[in-house]
Enzyme design. Sequence first.
Site, PDB file in Angstrom:
ATOM      1  N   GLU A 288     -22.335  15.438 -16.539  1.00  0.00           N
ATOM      2  CA  GLU A 288     -21.399  14.344 -16.821  1.00  0.00           C
ATOM      3  C   GLU A 288     -21.790  13.077 -16.077  1.00  0.00           C
ATOM      4  O   GLU A 288     -22.567  13.140 -15.116  1.00  0.00           O
ATOM      5  CB  GLU A 288     -19.971  14.769 -16.445  1.00  0.00           C
ATOM      6  CG  GLU A 288     -19.858  15.401 -15.091  1.00  0.00           C
ATOM      7  CD  GLU A 288     -18.567  16.208 -14.941  1.00  0.00           C
ATOM      8  OE1 GLU A 288     -17.633  15.670 -14.343  1.00  0.00           O
ATOM      9  OE2 GLU A 288     -18.498  17.360 -15.409  1.00  0.00           O
TER      10      GLU A 288
ATOM     11  N   LYS B 182     -21.696   9.938 -13.553  1.00  0.00           N
ATOM     12  CA  LYS B 182     -21.099   9.695 -12.240  1.00  0.00           C
ATOM     13  C   LYS B 182     -20.499   8.291 -12.285  1.00  0.00           C
ATOM     14  O   LYS B 182     -21.227   7.292 -12.267  1.00  0.00           O
ATOM     15  CB  LYS B 182     -22.157   9.820 -11.144  1.00  0.00           C
ATOM     16  CG  LYS B 182     -21.563   9.683  -9.763  1.00  0.00           C
ATOM     17  CD  LYS B 182     -22.568  10.091  -8.695  1.00  0.00           C
ATOM     18  CE  LYS B 182     -21.937  10.140  -7.317  1.00  0.00           C
ATOM     19  NZ  LYS B 182     -21.376   8.876  -6.862  1.00  0.00           N
TER      20      LYS B 182
ATOM     21  N   ASP C 288     -18.869   4.869 -11.385  1.00  0.00           N
ATOM     22  CA  ASP C 288     -19.009   4.044 -10.185  1.00  0.00           C
ATOM     23  C   ASP C 288     -17.681   3.337  -9.917  1.00  0.00           C
ATOM     24  O   ASP C 288     -17.498   2.171 -10.232  1.00  0.00           O
ATOM     25  CB  ASP C 288     -20.137   3.029 -10.407  1.00  0.00           C
ATOM     26  CG  ASP C 288     -20.554   2.376  -9.106  1.00  0.00           C
ATOM     27  OD1 ASP C 288     -20.065   2.806  -8.039  1.00  0.00           O
ATOM     28  OD2 ASP C 288     -21.351   1.431  -9.152  1.00  0.00           O
TER      29      ASP C 288
ATOM     30  N   TYR D 221     -12.241  14.039 -13.680  1.00  0.00           N
ATOM     31  CA  TYR D 221     -13.401  14.926 -13.740  1.00  0.00           C
ATOM     32  C   TYR D 221     -13.122  16.315 -13.187  1.00  0.00           C
ATOM     33  O   TYR D 221     -13.991  17.159 -13.193  1.00  0.00           O
ATOM     34  CB  TYR D 221     -14.642  14.317 -13.089  1.00  0.00           C
ATOM     35  CG  TYR D 221     -14.433  13.806 -11.679  1.00  0.00           C
ATOM     36  CD1 TYR D 221     -14.155  14.661 -10.641  1.00  0.00           C
ATOM     37  CD2 TYR D 221     -14.517  12.445 -11.412  1.00  0.00           C
ATOM     38  CE1 TYR D 221     -13.962  14.186  -9.368  1.00  0.00           C
ATOM     39  CE2 TYR D 221     -14.324  11.956 -10.132  1.00  0.00           C
ATOM     40  CZ  TYR D 221     -14.046  12.843  -9.114  1.00  0.00           C
ATOM     41  OH  TYR D 221     -13.845  12.368  -7.854  1.00  0.00           O
TER      42      TYR D 221
ATOM     43  N   LYS E  12     -29.025  10.545  -8.768  1.00  0.00           N
ATOM     44  CA  LYS E  12     -28.724   9.116  -8.647  1.00  0.00           C
ATOM     45  C   LYS E  12     -29.759   8.260  -9.385  1.00  0.00           C
ATOM     46  O   LYS E  12     -30.940   8.593  -9.414  1.00  0.00           O
ATOM     47  CB  LYS E  12     -28.709   8.713  -7.159  1.00  0.00           C
ATOM     48  CG  LYS E  12     -27.624   9.375  -6.347  1.00  0.00           C
ATOM     49  CD  LYS E  12     -26.231   8.951  -6.744  1.00  0.00           C
ATOM     50  CE  LYS E  12     -25.753   7.709  -6.050  1.00  0.00           C
ATOM     51  NZ  LYS E  12     -25.505   7.832  -4.643  1.00  0.00           N
TER      52      LYS E  12
ATOM     53  N   CYS F 298     -30.956  -8.453  26.636  1.00  0.00           N
ATOM     54  CA  CYS F 298     -29.873  -8.575  25.653  1.00  0.00           C
ATOM     55  C   CYS F 298     -29.691 -10.054  25.323  1.00  0.00           C
ATOM     56  O   CYS F 298     -29.507 -10.872  26.235  1.00  0.00           O
ATOM     57  CB  CYS F 298     -28.583  -7.991  26.226  1.00  0.00           C
ATOM     58  SG  CYS F 298     -27.156  -8.288  25.161  1.00  0.00           S
TER      59      CYS F 298
ATOM     60  N   CYS G 194     -25.897 -10.925  26.805  1.00  0.00           N
ATOM     61  CA  CYS G 194     -25.514 -10.900  28.221  1.00  0.00           C
ATOM     62  C   CYS G 194     -26.721 -11.003  29.153  1.00  0.00           C
ATOM     63  O   CYS G 194     -26.567 -11.122  30.366  1.00  0.00           O
ATOM     64  CB  CYS G 194     -24.691  -9.654  28.531  1.00  0.00           C
ATOM     65  SG  CYS G 194     -25.661  -8.158  28.546  1.00  0.00           S
TER      66      CYS G 194
ATOM     67  N   CYS H 234     -28.485  -2.231  24.917  1.00  0.00           N
ATOM     68  CA  CYS H 234     -27.962  -2.947  26.071  1.00  0.00           C
ATOM     69  C   CYS H 234     -26.968  -2.010  26.737  1.00  0.00           C
ATOM     70  O   CYS H 234     -26.013  -1.561  26.102  1.00  0.00           O
ATOM     71  CB  CYS H 234     -27.264  -4.233  25.611  1.00  0.00           C
ATOM     72  SG  CYS H 234     -26.235  -4.957  26.896  1.00  0.00           S
TER      73      CYS H 234
ATOM     74  N   CYS I 139     -20.864  -6.681  28.550  1.00  0.00           N
ATOM     75  CA  CYS I 139     -21.605  -7.476  27.557  1.00  0.00           C
ATOM     76  C   CYS I 139     -20.574  -7.968  26.546  1.00  0.00           C
ATOM     77  O   CYS I 139     -19.899  -7.162  25.887  1.00  0.00           O
ATOM     78  CB  CYS I 139     -22.655  -6.614  26.873  1.00  0.00           C
ATOM     79  SG  CYS I 139     -23.394  -7.418  25.438  1.00  0.00           S
TER      80      CYS I 139
HETATM   81  S1  IVH Z   1     -17.200  15.826  -8.739  1.00  0.00           S
HETATM   82  C1  IVH Z   1     -16.804  18.264  -4.937  1.00  0.00           C
HETATM   83  N1  IVH Z   1     -17.703  14.364 -10.847  1.00  0.00           N
HETATM   84  O1  IVH Z   1     -18.663  10.811  -6.691  1.00  0.00           O
HETATM   85  C2  IVH Z   1     -17.363  17.268  -5.842  1.00  0.00           C
HETATM   86  N2  IVH Z   1     -17.492  13.257  -8.757  1.00  0.00           N
HETATM   87  O2  IVH Z   1     -20.130  11.773  -4.170  1.00  0.00           O
HETATM   88  C3  IVH Z   1     -16.357  16.378  -6.316  1.00  0.00           C
HETATM   89  N3  IVH Z   1     -17.727  10.841  -8.861  1.00  0.00           N
HETATM   90  O3  IVH Z   1     -16.203  10.205  -4.561  1.00  0.00           O
HETATM   91  C4  IVH Z   1     -16.829  15.310  -7.119  1.00  0.00           C
HETATM   92  N4  IVH Z   1     -18.059  10.702 -11.024  1.00  0.00           N
HETATM   93  O4  IVH Z   1     -15.311  10.262  -6.924  1.00  0.00           O
HETATM   94  C5  IVH Z   1     -17.498  14.368  -9.529  1.00  0.00           C
HETATM   95  N5  IVH Z   1     -18.133  13.199 -12.784  1.00  0.00           N
HETATM   96  C6  IVH Z   1     -17.917  13.193 -11.478  1.00  0.00           C
HETATM   97  C7  IVH Z   1     -17.907  12.003 -10.727  1.00  0.00           C
HETATM   98  C8  IVH Z   1     -17.700  12.089  -9.350  1.00  0.00           C
HETATM   99  C9  IVH Z   1     -17.947  10.013  -9.904  1.00  0.00           C
HETATM  100  C10 IVH Z   1     -17.581  10.414  -7.455  1.00  0.00           C
HETATM  101  C11 IVH Z   1     -16.422  11.063  -6.768  1.00  0.00           C
HETATM  102  C12 IVH Z   1     -16.811  11.170  -5.330  1.00  0.00           C
HETATM  103  C13 IVH Z   1     -18.268  10.937  -5.364  1.00  0.00           C
HETATM  104  C14 IVH Z   1     -18.954  12.145  -4.759  1.00  0.00           C
END
Ligand code: IVH
Length: 674
Positions: free
Chosen positions: A115, A117, A119, A227, A316, A410, A413, A428, A434
């Site tokens: 799925e 990810k 943002d 999710y 990623k 430093c 200071c 430092c 400081c």
């Molecule tokens: S599962 C235990 N599914 O990614 C794992 N997370 O690094 C729970 N995120 O802050 C996360 N899309 O909010 C999952 N399809 C997806 C996601 C997702 C975005 C975010 C999530 C979390 C971060 C994890």
Amino acid sequence: MQTKAQTKKEIEKLRIQIQEHSYKYYVENDPILLDEEFDILYARLVKLETEFPELITPESPTQRVGSETSQAFKQVKHLQPMLSLSNVFTFDDLVAFDKRVCDEIGVKDIEYSTEPKFDGLAVSLIYEEAIFTLAATRGDGDVGEDVTHNLKTIKSIPLKLEGKNIPKKIEVRGEVVMLTKDFELLNQKQAGLNQKLFANPRNAAAGSLRQIDSSITATRPLSFFAYSIFLFEDQHQLITHSDGLKLLSDFKIPTSDLASTTKSVDGLQNYYDEIVEIRSNLPFDIDGIVYKVNSLNHQDELGFISKAPRWATAHKFPAEEAETLVLDITVQVGRTGAITPVARLKPVIVGGVKVTNATLHNEDELKKKDVNIGDYVKVRRAGDVIPEIVRVIKEKRTGVVKIFTMPSECPVCGSILSKDEDGAVLRCLNGLFCSAQKKQGLVHFCSRKAMDIDGLGEKIVDQLMEEGIVNDFLDIYKLKKDKLIQLERFAEKSAENLIEAIRKSKNTTLGKFIYAIGIRNVGESTAFDLAKYFKSLEKIKEATLEELEAVPDIGPTVSKSINEYFNSKVKYDQLMAILDIGIVFEQIQANKKRTKELDGLTFVLTGTLPTLKREKAKSIILSSGGKVVGSVSKKTDYVVAGADAGSKLNLAEKLDVRIINELELLKLTKNIGR
Ligand code: IVH
């Protein structure tokens, strides 16, 4: 004239209609009604609720408009930690991830859910008796902030679940995002009003979610994608993660229709490639792909490592890069005295955000990358992390670059700098003598995740220190409005606001306070762990190194820092003096109402239990306040063992962890009489 009972019926019907049409409009993008027709339904509901205000309920669509609350966000303890994800970047990483998973389960291949990810910002939603009752941000993973009012304004999130067989309680996790088109419109609007533009949809979503006044959030076009779902009862018999996604969409909770499943590493990579191909046409920003082992039983078996599941990973996308010129290199003195070289850059936009500085981390890094003043460099920015210099574009060197060398004193200071034991960090050691460290310590104390004193940022702290008014934490609480007004930058209102923010900050939590005082090596998460474990500063002070190490995730280095801090009489006395001015530690409001039988206890399930399915056993433990983890360690309180239990049982015996059977679990959780 309608009777009240008739009105109540009509109101209920209108609410269902409005919810259904909102779903068509906001989730399916396929409205049936014209806007005017929808408005008529809505206006009718408002009219009836005005006539009979006693019939207004929190889940009515009219309650989405938001209002100003005077309170800061309440802390909410998550029912189970909100974790992060491990990362993979290459095909080889992916092969290694799949191999680890298959080896652990003992199979040749395994099904994954794939799925996007999203943002955005992670949130947890709780529905009780079908009603949306609580929403919290991720926070530090254990404790988040109550954003129920703000999330209620998101029209695609149902306030009431319709349908049959709705569990008494469910938790939904997902991401709040702003669609690209909504982000562009919002920025146009902001520009028209001469207001600050948001750098990217994620920042816009974050800013909108963090509004104290939810009527402002209501004007911001936010979206939500779920999710995962967690049921506290077993009636839906979820076998796979995909079943969970399907159930979410049956409940009309928005999910992404891009989720899919596959059984091989090639399948994972193909999915990644397909999404990369369509990424720029998606309606929202994504920063990678998430792969999750699909079987929930297998997820349980794999469990967690540190703060991430072993059964999932994020693939990623490469971070965005841009080219620019190094105008200068300077050093910064951090709160702990660390001297960090920073490249001052010709401003450049990377991933939608203007970048003017990039960290060079430390001297070794500076040397390794061979960055000089006057060099052209590639800069990288990934997510929210500080921009970094990837490499120097040597081909562009003109020969007139200026070599930068780290100072021996430093810059603030003047004391002689020394290298840490591992040789990487120049420091430092002048501590609070400081002024740079003192200032950074004060700024940290006031920061949002610490005492959260709005208005006491770097500039004002600097000014108050310069004026000689603030010299330590305690001085902040002695500030008076009359004095502030006399200072440059302060007027009646701003002085009042600051005093009010300081007053409000006195209501905090022990975790935030521990984080605020800035113990070396104690970040937010450790501070919260300490607070949870010891519950008072006195107990932390009395704790031995061994006792400190008994806290999950605390090792020898951290326990030594804590011990040193609390053994310093000057520091401890200062803490007590701050507490004396009336700091109140609010008990974190857990979203469970009473303490439960298994509060704070950790369980591992292994083998086949005689009557309970694994999911059921897990939900019994969780709803009694316990935690279920995948692997046995010294910190495990109980191993629940059934038939054919293997290595986990052996390890439990070796580590002297208590082993119980199904019957004992049921007794322990009062699911059966004693
Ligand atoms: S599962 C235990 N599914 O990614 C794992 N997370 O690094 C729970 N995120 O802050 C996360 N899309 O909010 C999952 N399809 C997806 C996601 C997702 C975005 C975010 C999530 C979390 C971060 C994890």
